[in-house]
Design an enzyme around this catalytic site. Structure first.
Site, PDB file in Angstrom:
ATOM      1  N   LYS A   1       0.843  -1.202   0.000  1.00  0.00           N
ATOM      2  CA  LYS A   1       0.000   0.000   0.000  1.00  0.00           C
ATOM      3  C   LYS A   1       0.879   1.253   0.000  1.00  0.00           C
ATOM      4  CE  LYS A   1       0.016  -0.425   4.969  1.00  0.00           C
ATOM      5  NZ  LYS A   1      -0.675  -0.885   6.153  1.00  0.00           N
TER       6      LYS A   1
ATOM      7  N   HIS B   1      -5.590  -6.860  13.383  1.00  0.00           N
ATOM      8  CA  HIS B   1      -4.381  -6.034  13.334  1.00  0.00           C
ATOM      9  C   HIS B   1      -4.010  -5.658  14.768  1.00  0.00           C
ATOM     10  CE1 HIS B   1      -1.363  -3.742  11.407  1.00  0.00           C
ATOM     11  NE2 HIS B   1      -1.947  -2.563  11.416  1.00  0.00           N
TER      12      HIS B   1
ATOM     13  N   TYR C   1      13.933  31.717   5.047  1.00  0.00           N
ATOM     14  CA  TYR C   1      12.735  32.487   5.399  1.00  0.00           C
ATOM     15  C   TYR C   1      12.711  32.917   6.865  1.00  0.00           C
ATOM     16  CZ  TYR C   1      10.349  31.340   1.014  1.00  0.00           C
ATOM     17  OH  TYR C   1       9.990  31.241  -0.295  1.00  0.00           O
TER      18      TYR C   1
ATOM     19  N   CYS D   1      12.693  24.991   2.866  1.00  0.00           N
ATOM     20  CA  CYS D   1      11.744  25.644   1.958  1.00  0.00           C
ATOM     21  C   CYS D   1      10.992  24.590   1.148  1.00  0.00           C
ATOM     22  CB  CYS D   1      12.465  26.582   1.001  1.00  0.00           C
ATOM     23  SG  CYS D   1      13.744  27.574   1.761  1.00  0.00           S
TER      24      CYS D   1
ATOM     25  N   ASP E   1      11.127  23.814  -2.128  1.00  0.00           N
ATOM     26  CA  ASP E   1      11.909  23.028  -3.089  1.00  0.00           C
ATOM     27  C   ASP E   1      13.397  23.014  -2.790  1.00  0.00           C
ATOM     28  OD1 ASP E   1       9.526  22.830  -4.684  1.00  0.00           O
ATOM     29  OD2 ASP E   1       9.904  24.920  -5.244  1.00  0.00           O
TER      30      ASP E   1
HETATM   31  C1  LIG Z   1       0.119  -1.583   7.015  1.00  0.00           C
HETATM   32  C2  LIG Z   1      -0.403  -2.800   7.611  1.00  0.00           C
HETATM   33  C3  LIG Z   1       0.467  -3.851   7.984  1.00  0.00           C
HETATM   34  C4  LIG Z   1       1.957  -3.755   7.920  1.00  0.00           C
HETATM   35  O1  LIG Z   1       2.442  -3.064   9.036  1.00  0.00           O
HETATM   36  P1  LIG Z   1       4.006  -2.835   9.298  1.00  0.00           P
HETATM   37  O2  LIG Z   1       4.060  -2.277  10.633  1.00  0.00           O
HETATM   38  O3  LIG Z   1       4.442  -1.885   8.237  1.00  0.00           O
HETATM   39  O4  LIG Z   1       4.650  -4.145   9.155  1.00  0.00           O
HETATM   40  C5  LIG Z   1      -0.096  -5.025   8.433  1.00  0.00           C
HETATM   41  N1  LIG Z   1      -1.445  -5.167   8.527  1.00  0.00           N
HETATM   42  C6  LIG Z   1      -2.303  -4.170   8.193  1.00  0.00           C
HETATM   43  C7  LIG Z   1      -3.746  -4.400   8.344  1.00  0.00           C
HETATM   44  C8  LIG Z   1      -1.815  -2.961   7.741  1.00  0.00           C
HETATM   45  O5  LIG Z   1      -2.663  -1.987   7.411  1.00  0.00           O
END
Ligand SMILES: *Cc1c(COP(=O)(O)O)cnc(C)c1O
Length: 825
Positions: free
Chosen positions: A496, A624, A720, A768, A770
């Site tokens: 992702k 998760h 800046y 900045c 860029d």
């Molecule tokens: C991004 C993600 C992971 C991977 O996590 P890391 O800490 O980068 O290993 C695993 N499971 C889900 C559901 C995630 O969204």
């Protein structure tokens, strides 16, 4: 060209032939053990090896479809539907491969140099080749092919034309070297530097050295340095016992057989050699001790071969470091460039073509090769370019551009569209006339041809800040994580967010090549891009939106159905498509309070839906972890696992097919491998970020080039809002990279730094949009010098800490306008 019949292979390996309808006398000229790097299946015998993770037998069917006709397999293995295939059954397919290679070796009588040791094997081999190719027709190990599999594949490459062989041998376990010795049968041995005993699986330096020396059991000469006294003592006793002539050299002991006195200068080292009837000097463009040692080994090999050293002294000056060999870049008009300008031999061409093929495959890209004269072959031109043509044909190359006098003269040997030029300059002058668009282009030339200029011409122009991704580091990290898991545990990789900033398509192709089991993206568009680039692995979409369900089905992407509503509406779309058993995934919320079904009631409802809707098949159920990297919250983490087990048990019990379970992210794999279940989800660890100090490699390197250097005086300010006030005379460097490139603005005003010329330079003033400025008062530098903003010297974790955030944000924040460059060995 030498070939073997199936009956001969069976006799040599002690196997049994299951003949099939293969014509008798079918010629086997190539052997293969890896289905992925095979260019063409004709005349090939595939050895199905039983690895711990990948079993070669799993790829036999696919290879038979691709035209391989001969397979060496385990007893009882059969291939349905391929009557034209012959099998050779044998109890140990690896041993069979080794026996065949040993037999092949025994048919040739030529000097064979074998190199082993802990460090320097590959470089000594490559340097010997660079030094000797004008005197011999050399066969050598490709890359670092030095293992129980790599050595047989190397030795198989010996042809009657060869007049010298150079092979390397590496071992990790006791007992392995004797097998390699039987395959290589060297006449001259080189024992390179021996490292720490505990680096490898040997209890002491003595045991490791004794095992390695077994490679030289039948040599007539052994080259060894007496500057490692313990190793030398062991080698000396070994040579005395076996009656082997020792070529002992030293940089310290003038009494050694060959004495090298080394003088280190500004640009390199001047080495004087005395002894063995030789007295001469040469220079090498290196100053470090390891390079000096490797060069001395090379020189000693020349002496052992009985060569007059004078013609070679000049060539030592040309030795080059072994660098990353292949560089992949975006080219003009949607082209993809693969640069390989290190050298130009046939073996490395074959490897480069297989990379080109894997990148262009299913992208429907035109395939182009730009090649220089091949300088190091020893074959007659006609024969050489005929062989090259076969390789190009097998790789499906559509157009060749040949540069150099020899390749031009043999141009008629090429069967694809072809164009020839005597010099690189002539090609550059007329390149405009040719159309280069949507093509994968291999640019491979010997160093003297300066093909950098071609790459420069064809490359997409971008500003000077680039994000370099070292694909070898990525693969090493993947393998390190694999080593923490049971071989049966599957790996899903989270690609992702543009693969954490590294580029989703390129990384996914690499992961597909290295056979991970699943990929995961956040949204449907990301998944569609992978499919359009030819990724065939299963892909799960973590945040599917109902409006994209049809597209998911069209691209065969698998949704994470995290709620009852989603389940019902996806089942509806599946019904409209008359699907059967479409793979879906279910997320359980065990404490994050983000996506996922949470209550027992919801779980029950999902079970009923699944039982009622055979249109959907639950592929996996997962959750998760909230804080897998935080030891203070381990009790909470264990609680999440208990809840997950409870819910997943109920779901699994209700379904009459197997369902995978997964809970671990990268930190989870490091800290809770006991919760692996059937699969894990690897993310940031792949890029080198560890929460427990695993020896991972930082894969990404953000770098830029200094635009301007200037002196600033006390009372002045930088940037800046005058936030960089100057108190003492200061020199600053200006870099063309800013927060719009993803350089975190919070790193400004001395909180972060860059790495230049081996030192750190802090940011001065505000960063900045860029541009940014760094204090280089202590670093002599000029416009055009390189600065690293993140990389091995500044890992993402450190940059994140300085910016007050997490490495995830740093990596995913590198903006799309920063060009990505992919490096691989
Ligand atoms: C991004 C993600 C992971 C991977 O996590 P890391 O800490 O980068 O290993 C695993 N499971 C889900 C559901 C995630 O969204």
């Amino acid at each position: 060209m030498i070939s073997y019949t199936v009956a001969e292979i069976a006799a040599i390996t002690g196997g049994r032939v299951i003949p099939g309808n293969l014509p008798p006398g079918y010629a086997v000229r190539y052997i293969a053990t890896d289905s992925r790097t095979l260019l063409n299946g004709g005349n090939t015998a595939f050895f199905a090896l039983n690895g711990t993770r990948n079993n070669g037998h799993a790829f036999v069917q696919e290879l038979a479809d691709r035209g391989v006709r001969v397979f060496v397999v385990s007893p009882g293995f059969r291939i349905p539907g391929h009557p034209g295939v012959a099998l050779v059954e044998t109890g140990d397919t690896l041993a069979a491969l080794q026996k065949l290679a040993a037999y092949h070796r025994s048919r040739f009588c030529l000097p064979v140099v074998a190199i082993t040791g802990s460090n320097g094997k590959t470089i000594v081999k490559e340097w010997l080749n660079d030094l000797l190719y004008k005197h011999f027709t050399i066969v050598r190990s490709p890359k670092s092919y030095n293992s129980q599999i790599g050595v047989p594949l190397s030795v198989w490459k010996i042809l009657p034309e060869h007049t010298l062989a150079i092979f390397e041998a590496g071992i990790s376990l006791p007992g392995e070297m004797e097998k390699l010795e039987r395959i290589i049968r060297p006449s001259i041995g080189v024992l390179t530097h021996m490292g720490d005993a505990h680096q490898e699986n040997f209890p002491s330096l003595r045991e490791k050295t004794e095992e390695k020396l077994k490679l030289f059991n039948h040599c007539s000469k052994l080259i060894v340095s007496s500057d490692q006294p313990e190793v030398y003592g062991i080698a000396e006793a070994f040579c005395r016992e076996k009656g082997i002539g020792m070529v002992a050299w030293s940089t310290r002991d003038p009494g050694a057989g060959l004495f090298f006195s080394v003088e280190t200068g500004k640009e390199g080292s001047l080495i004087r050699a005395e002894g063995e009837g030789i007295s001469c000097s040469f220079t090498i463009p290196f100053k470090d001790a390891a390079s000096v040692e490797n060069a001395c080994h090379c020189f000693a090999v020349l002496a052992a071969l009985g060569l007059d050293c004078r013609p070679f002294t000049g060539r030592f000056e040309q030795l080059a470091p072994l660098t990353m060999r292949l560089e992949q870049k975006k080219g003009v008009n949607g082209c993809l460039l693969l640069n390989d300008y290190y050298n130009s031999d046939i073996n490395s061409l074959e490897i480069a073509l297989s990379v080109l093929l894997s990148q262009a495959e299913s992208n429907h890209m035109e395939k182009i090769a730009i090649l220089s004269d091949i300088q190091q072959s020893g074959f007659r031109d006609e024969e050489l370019y005929g062989m090259i043509n076969v390789l190009l044909e097998n790789a499906g190359i559509n157009r060749i551009f040949g540069i150099g006098r020899n390749i031009s003269h043999s141009g008629y040997r090429f069967s694809m569209e072809r164009h020839f030029f005597e010099t690189t300059g002539q090609f550059l002058a007329s390149a405009r006339k040719f159309r280069f668009s949507d093509a994968a282009i291999l640019i491979k030339g010997a160093r003297d041809f300066r093909f950098e200029a071609i790459s420069e011409l064809l490359q997409q122009k971008a500003h000077q800040t680039v994000f370099e991704i070292n694909l070898n580091a990525l693969v090493e990290n993947l393998n390190l994580f694999r080593s923490l898991l049971a071989p049966s545990t599957r790996i899903m990789v989270m690609v992702k967010a543009f693969s954490y900033g590294s580029g989703d398509v390129e990384i996914s192709k690499l992961l597909q090549f290295h056979r991970v089991d699943y990929l995961a993206v956040a949204v449907t568009d990301e998944g569609r891009e992978l499919r359009e680039a030819g990724i065939a692995l299963p892909v799960i979409v973590m945040n599917p939106e109902p409006h994209s369900f049809q597209q998911m089905i069209d691209y065969h992407l698998e949704p994470n159905l995290y709620s009852l509503e989603l389940f019902r509406s996806f089942a509806g779309v599946a019904g409209l498509n008359a699907l059967d058993s479409y793979p879906v995934h279910l997320k359980i919320d065990t404490g994050m309070n983000r996506l996922g079904i949470k209550t027992d009631g919801e779980v029950q409802a999902v079970i009923e839906l699944l039982v009622r809707h055979p249109r959907l098949r639950l592929q996996s159920v997962f959750t998760h972890l909230v804080a897998s990297d935080d030891p203070l919250l381990d009790t909470f983490t264990r609680g999440q696992n208990i809840r997950f087990r409870e819910v997943s048990d109920r779901i699994l019990a209700a379904l009459d097919y197997p369902v995978m379970r997964h809970i671990l992210n990268s930190a989870g794999i490091e800290r809770f491998p006991e919760f692996s279940y059937e699969m894990v989800r690897l993310g940031i660890g792949l890029y080198g970020v560890s929460s427990t100090g695993l020896p991972l490699k930082t894969a990404g390197r953000l770098r830029s080039l200094v635009s301007q250097v200037k002196e600033v005086l006390p009372g002045e300010s930088v940037g800046y809002n005058r936030s960089g006030l100057i108190e003492k005379p200061t020199r600053i460097a200006v870099l063309p990279v800013g927060y719009a490139d993803g350089l975190d603005r919070r790193l400004g005003n001395g909180r972060g730094k860059v790495f230049m010329k081996g030192r750190y330079a802090p940011f001065i003033g505000n960063i900045c949009m860029d541009i940014c400025m760094v204090d280089v008062s202590d670093i002599p530098c000029n416009p055009g010098d390189e600065a690293e903003l993140m990389g091995e010297a500044l890992p993402p974790g450190e940059v994140a800490a300085a910016a007050g955030t997490i490495p995830y944000e740093i990596l995913t924040g590198i903006s799309h306008r920063v060009k990505r460059i992919y490096l691989r060995e």
